[in-house]
Design an enzyme around this catalytic site. Sequence first.
Site, PDB file in Angstrom:
ATOM      1  N   THR A  44       0.835  -1.200   0.000  1.00  0.00           N
ATOM      2  CA  THR A  44       0.000   0.000   0.000  1.00  0.00           C
ATOM      3  C   THR A  44       0.869   1.248   0.000  1.00  0.00           C
ATOM      4  O   THR A  44       1.935   1.294   0.624  1.00  0.00           O
ATOM      5  CB  THR A  44      -0.945   0.028   1.201  1.00  0.00           C
ATOM      6  N   LEU A  74      -5.622  -2.329   9.189  1.00  0.00           N
ATOM      7  CA  LEU A  74      -6.557  -3.436   9.418  1.00  0.00           C
ATOM      8  C   LEU A  74      -7.995  -2.965   9.226  1.00  0.00           C
ATOM      9  O   LEU A  74      -8.826  -3.693   8.681  1.00  0.00           O
ATOM     10  CB  LEU A  74      -6.376  -4.000  10.826  1.00  0.00           C
ATOM     11  N   GLU A 274      -7.521   6.159  13.130  1.00  0.00           N
ATOM     12  CA  GLU A 274      -7.547   7.045  11.965  1.00  0.00           C
ATOM     13  C   GLU A 274      -8.618   8.113  12.177  1.00  0.00           C
ATOM     14  O   GLU A 274      -9.756   7.789  12.554  1.00  0.00           O
ATOM     15  CB  GLU A 274      -7.825   6.264  10.687  1.00  0.00           C
TER      16      GLU A 274
END
Length: 296
Positions: A44, A74, A274
Amino acid sequence: MIVDLIVNPASGPNLRRVRRAERVGFVSKVLRAHGATTIRATVTTGPGDGARAVRDALAAGTDRVVVWGGDGTLNEVAGALLDSGHALGIVPGGSGNGFSRGLGLPLDPEAAVAVAMHGRARDIDSGLVDGRPFLNLAGVGFDAAVAERFNTRNLRRGLVPYVTSIFHEWRTFDSRTFTIGIDDDAPIVVDGHFVVVCNGQQYGHGARVAPGAAFDDGQFDVVAVPRITLSRLVRHGWRLFNGTLPVVPGVFTARARRVVLSQSDALPIHLDGEVFDSATRRIFEVRPHSLRVMTP
């Protein structure tokens, strides 16, 4: 066995055994030793890459998705696997690894790959808030401010920069008045530094904000923490690490399948570490047994 491997090379600190640039090669070698015949690897480079890799894997046909990353990685990968019936294998690679620790996964990469391939498939709950999934914790207030600072102001990962972020925000963040709706009960008003809706128990590093939470009980544990004064920090800060935070005077706890949380000013939210857009009102809902993960 066809394995789709997704690796975030930027997550967590470098390991002495496995440098970031070596993660794909290391895990691929271990996967082959545990029976993988075909490995399709994705590294990524930014948001969305993990979810796209999962969608491509499902479209092409896969036997196992394995991800190396922290809680944010995740979250993205698992979000694309929800309700698919495909099991997710996890190699913990973040700074705190709260989700992985809560599941009892080994932090050693080689041991984690063994669990990803030969462990027990377990169906766990996930959460949904305003259309976004989360696996572990979703917080509004002080902990979201800490996550935002940690994610945007630190060049290094790990425990020390995280603690530095905590103390910086502690000096500047004001408490708020939160209104919390628990299922169909009358709303409760609390004054505090933050409210966290928990599917799992901990932020990471053993910091258990919801020690009674379970990933597969069909309920959230809701925790509202009062203003963190110096006195409270000195007297009770250690309780975050020994599972007794709920006994601290002023801490509110409840269990719920649905939570409505609001406050007068718009605040950001963190989902598994996040940070996302600010809002004054949010609705959280449990999605029972929506994710299959490989566990010891």
